[in-house]
Motif scaffolding. Structure first.
Motif, short mmCIF file in Angstrom:
data_model
loop_
_atom_site.label_atom_id
_atom_site.label_comp_id
_atom_site.label_asym_id
_atom_site.label_seq_id
_atom_site.Cartn_x
_atom_site.Cartn_y
_atom_site.Cartn_z
N SER A 262 0.85 -1.20 0.00
CA SER A 262 0.00 0.00 0.00
C SER A 262 0.87 1.24 0.00
O SER A 262 0.63 2.20 -0.73
N ALA A 263 1.92 1.22 0.81
CA ALA A 263 2.76 2.41 0.94
C ALA A 263 3.58 2.66 -0.33
O ALA A 263 3.59 3.76 -0.87
N VAL A 264 4.23 1.62 -0.83
CA VAL A 264 5.09 1.80 -2.00
C VAL A 264 4.25 1.82 -3.26
O VAL A 264 3.52 0.88 -3.54
N GLY A 265 4.32 2.90 -3.97
CA GLY A 265 3.52 3.00 -5.18
C GLY A 265 3.92 4.21 -5.98
O GLY A 265 5.08 4.65 -5.93
N LEU A 266 2.96 4.78 -6.69
CA LEU A 266 3.26 5.94 -7.51
C LEU A 266 3.76 7.10 -6.65
O LEU A 266 4.49 7.96 -7.12
N GLY A 267 3.36 7.10 -5.38
CA GLY A 267 3.80 8.16 -4.47
C GLY A 267 5.32 8.22 -4.38
O GLY A 267 5.90 9.30 -4.35
N ASN A 268 5.95 7.07 -4.35
CA ASN A 268 7.40 7.04 -4.25
C ASN A 268 8.06 7.25 -5.61
O ASN A 268 9.02 7.99 -5.74
N PHE B 104 -7.48 10.52 -9.02
CA PHE B 104 -6.38 10.95 -9.90
C PHE B 104 -5.25 9.91 -9.96
O PHE B 104 -4.50 9.85 -10.93
N TYR B 105 -5.16 9.10 -8.90
CA TYR B 105 -4.16 8.03 -8.88
C TYR B 105 -4.37 7.09 -10.08
O TYR B 105 -3.43 6.66 -10.74
N SER B 106 -5.64 6.82 -10.33
CA SER B 106 -5.98 5.92 -11.41
C SER B 106 -5.65 6.53 -12.78
O SER B 106 -5.31 5.82 -13.72
N PHE C 154 2.51 11.87 4.22
CA PHE C 154 1.22 11.19 4.40
C PHE C 154 0.87 10.35 3.18
O PHE C 154 0.48 9.20 3.28
N PHE C 155 1.01 10.96 2.02
CA PHE C 155 0.64 10.28 0.79
C PHE C 155 1.49 9.03 0.59
O PHE C 155 0.98 7.94 0.33
N SER C 156 2.79 9.19 0.75
CA SER C 156 3.69 8.10 0.46
C SER C 156 3.53 6.94 1.44
O SER C 156 3.62 5.78 1.06
N LEU C 157 3.27 7.26 2.72
CA LEU C 157 3.13 6.19 3.70
C LEU C 157 1.69 5.69 3.81
O LEU C 157 1.39 4.87 4.67
N SER C 158 0.80 6.19 2.99
CA SER C 158 -0.63 5.81 3.06
C SER C 158 -1.24 6.15 4.42
O SER C 158 -2.01 5.38 4.96
N LEU C 159 -0.87 7.30 4.98
CA LEU C 159 -1.37 7.65 6.30
C LEU C 159 -2.46 8.72 6.23
O LEU C 159 -2.59 9.41 5.23
N1 PHE Z 1 1.06 5.39 -0.56
C1 PHE Z 1 0.58 5.19 -1.89
C2 PHE Z 1 1.71 5.53 -2.86
O1 PHE Z 1 2.75 5.95 -2.44
C3 PHE Z 1 -0.67 5.98 -2.18
C4 PHE Z 1 -1.69 5.87 -1.11
C5 PHE Z 1 -2.07 6.97 -0.37
C6 PHE Z 1 -2.29 4.65 -0.81
C7 PHE Z 1 -3.01 6.89 0.65
C8 PHE Z 1 -3.23 4.53 0.19
C9 PHE Z 1 -3.57 5.64 0.92
O2 PHE Z 1 1.59 5.42 -4.02
#
Ligand code: PHE
Length: 459
Positions: free
Chosen positions: A25-31, A105-107, A226-231
Motif C-alpha cells: 500500500s505504501a510503495v507505489g506511484l507516491g514514491n 487521480f491516482y488511477s 502522508f501520501f507516500s506512507l498511506s497515512l
Molecule cells: N502510498 C501510496 C503511494 O505511495 C498511495 C496511497 C495513499 C495509498 C493513501 C493509500 C492511501 O503510491
C-alpha cells in the motif's frame, strides 16, 4: 489468508503477508512518480530534508497509531472510531472521502503507466531528445479520450482485485514482484548516476538550500509523507484490522516507513540525475518520470526491455496501492451499509472513475480551469486530498488517541498487553499527544496561508 474462527474476520496468512501488503500500500506511484517531481518542484535538498524531519516526528508515530487502532478494533476506519467513541465516526468518514479523491487521480496516472507499457512493447524507447520526449508525453495526456481509456483499464484492474478479496493472489505475487522492483530501481539508479553531469542532480537532491524553505514547501513535504506512507485516511487502520493479536506492531511500524523511504530516495536518484544530465526542467511537474526515464532507457543496453519491465513493475506497485485506497471505501460500505462486496467494488469503482475524468481533462481540454491557488483540476484534487485531508485525518487521530481514547489503551495494544518490550513507548506517547498534532497544525495553517489570513484579519 485464513479465516479466524472466533470473529470470522480474515487475517493475514503470514507475518510476511501483512508486511508485504502494508508495504504494498505504501510503495507505489507516491514514491516512484510523485516523490521525484515534488522534490524537483520544491527546491530539491530542502524538500528532502523536510521530508525526513516530518518522517521522524510524524511518519513513524502515525504508522504505529493507525496499526494500533486497526488491530485493537478489528474494524475499518469508520467502524473503528465508532466502536471506540461514537462521536468520532466522522473522522473515519473524512478518510473515506480522501480515499475517493486520491484514487480518482491516482488511477489517471496508473493509466499513464499502462500507456507506457504499451509504448515499450511497440518499441519506442530510443529517443533522448528532451523536446521530443516532452512532446510525446504532453500530446498523450492532453488528448481528450486516450488517457481516459487507460484510466478505465487501471480502474477495472483495481476493482477486479478488490472483488477477489485483498489477499489471495496479490500476497503471493508481492513476494516476487516487490523485490524485483527494488532491484530494478537500483539498476536504473546506477545507470542514471553514471550519466554525464549526473552529479548536479545528486547535489540538487541531497544538498539543502535553506533559502528554498517556506510554508508551502513545508506543507508539500508534509503531504508527501502522508501520501507516500498511506497515512491519514485509515488505509493502515484497515490493514491493521486484519492483523493477528500476537503480531509485532512495533517492528512493522519501523520497517514499512523505512522501506518506503528507501524506494522514494532511489527513485529520486534515478530521475533527478538524469534530469540534469539531459537538460530537462526539474520543476517539470507530474510528467517528470515519464519524460526522463525513457531517455535513461535509451542509454542502456537492452533499454527497451528494461523499460518494459520497469513500467510493468511500477504498474504492479501502483495496483497494490490503489487496491488499498479502494478497499477503504469498499470496506466502509460493506461494514456500515451492509453492501455486498462485489456491488460495492463495482459501484464505487465506477463513481471514482467518473470523478477522475475532470482531473484528466484538466491537463488538456480543461487546462484553463483553475480551482485552488491557480492550480489545475488535477493538482487541486491532489492538494485537497494530500495536503489538507490526510494531514487533518492524521492530526485528529493523534488527538483522538492522546486525549480521548487514552494513551494507556494504546500502550496495551502496542505491547500486546505487556508481552512486548517497547523502550520508546513514552516517547511515542509524547509525540502522539503533543508534538505530532501541534507540528501538523502549524505546518498546515502556515502552508495553506490560513495563518496569514487570520493575521491580516486583525490588522
Ligand atoms: N502510498 C501510496 C503511494 O505511495 C498511495 C496511497 C495513499 C495509498 C493513501 C493509500 C492511501 O503510491
Amino acid at each position: 489468508m485464513s479465516l479466524n474462527e472466533k470473529n470470522t474476520r480474515e487475517q493475514w496468512g503470514s507475518k510476511i503477508g501483512f508486511v508485504l501488503a502494508a508495504a504494498g500500500s505504501a510503495v507505489g506511484l507516491g514514491n516512484i512518480w510523485k516523490f521525484p517531481f515534488m522534490a524537483g518542484q520544491n527546491g530539491g535538498g530542502a524538500f528532502v530534508l523536510l521530508y525526513f524531519a516530518i518522517l521522524f516526528v510524524v511518519g513513524f508515530t502515525l504508522m504505529m497509531a493507525e496499526l494500533v487502532v486497526g488491530r485493537h478494533t478489528q474494524l475499518s476506519p469508520v467502524g473503528a472510531y465508532k466502536k471506540l467513541r461514537k462521536k468520532w465516526a466522522w473522522v473515519g468518514g473524512l478518510g473515506v472521502l480522501a480515499g475517493f479523491l486520491i484514487l480518482s487521480f491516482y488511477s489517471v496516472v496508473g493509466g499513464w503507466v499502462i500507456r507506457y507499457i504499451v509504448k515499450a512493447v511497440t518499441g519506442s524507447f530510443n529517443i533522448t531528445d528532451p523536446e521530443v520526449l516532452g512532446g510525446l508525453f504532453v500530446n498523450f495526456i492532453t488528448n481528450p479520450t486516450q488517457p481516459l481509456i487507460y484510466h478505465a483499464i487501471f480502474m477495472i484492474l483495481t476493482l477486479g482485485i478488490v472483488i477477489g478479496g485483498v489477499s489471495g493472489g496479490i500476497e503471493k505475487y508481492s513476494k516476487i514482484l516487490m523485490p524485483s522492483l527494488f532491484v530494478m530501481m537500483i539498476l536504473i539508479m546506477f545507470r542514471s548516476l553514471t550519466l554525464p553531469n549526473a552529479i548536479e542532480g545528486v547535489k540538487f537532491m541531497l544538498v539543502p538550500d535553506f533559502s528554498k524553505i517556506n510554508g508551502s514547501v513545508f506543507l508539500s513535504a508534509l503531504g508527501q509523507v502522508f501520501f507516500s506512507l498511506s497515512l491519514g485516511m485509515g488505509a493502515m487502520i484497515t490493514y491493521g484490522s486484519y492483523l493477528g493479536k500476537d503480531e509485532n506492531i512495533i517492528d512493522s511500524s519501523v520497517q514499512i516507513p523505512l522501506l518506503d523511504t528507501a524506494i522514494a530516495l532511489i527513485a529520486g536518484l534515478a530521475v533527478l540525475p538524469a534530469v540534469f544530465s539531459f537538460g530537462f526542467d526539474p520543476a517539470g511537474g507530474p510528467g517528470l518520470l515519464f519524460i526522463t526515464l525513457p531517455a535513461v532507457f535509451a542509454q542502456m543496453p537492452l533499454g527497451s526491455i528494461f523499460g518494459l519491465l520497469f513500467f510493468v513493475l511500477v504498474l504492479f506497485a501502483a495496483l497494490t496501492s490503489s487496491i488499498s485506497l479502494l478497499e477503504v471505501c469498499v470496506s466502509y460500505t460493506v461494514d456500515e451499509w451492509k453492501w455486498n462486496r462485489k456491488t460495492a467494488s463495482i459501484g464505487l469503482g465506477l463513481i471514482i472513475f467518473i470523478m477522475g475524468i475532470p482531473s484528466s481533462l484538466g491537463l488538456g481540454t480543461w487546462s484553463h480551469i483553475k480551482l485552488i491557488k491557480g492550480l489545475d483540476i488535477f493538482d487541486s484534487v491532489d492538494f485537497v486530498a494530500s495536503n489538507v485531508l490526510l494531514p487533518l485525518g492524521g492530526m485528529l487521530l493523534c488527538i483522538f488517541i492522546g486525549w480521548v481514547w487514552g494513551l494507556d489503551n494504546a500502550y496495551k495494544e502496542v505491547t500486546n498487553d505487556g508481552k512486548l518490550k517497547f523502550p520508546l513507548m513514552r516517547v511515542w506517547g509524547f509525540l502522539i499527544k503533543y508534538v505530532a498534532p501541534v507540528a501538523i497544525f502549524i505546518v498546515f495553517i502556515q502552508g495553506t496561508g490560513i495563518y496569514q489570513w487570520v493575521v491580516n484579519l486583525f490588522k
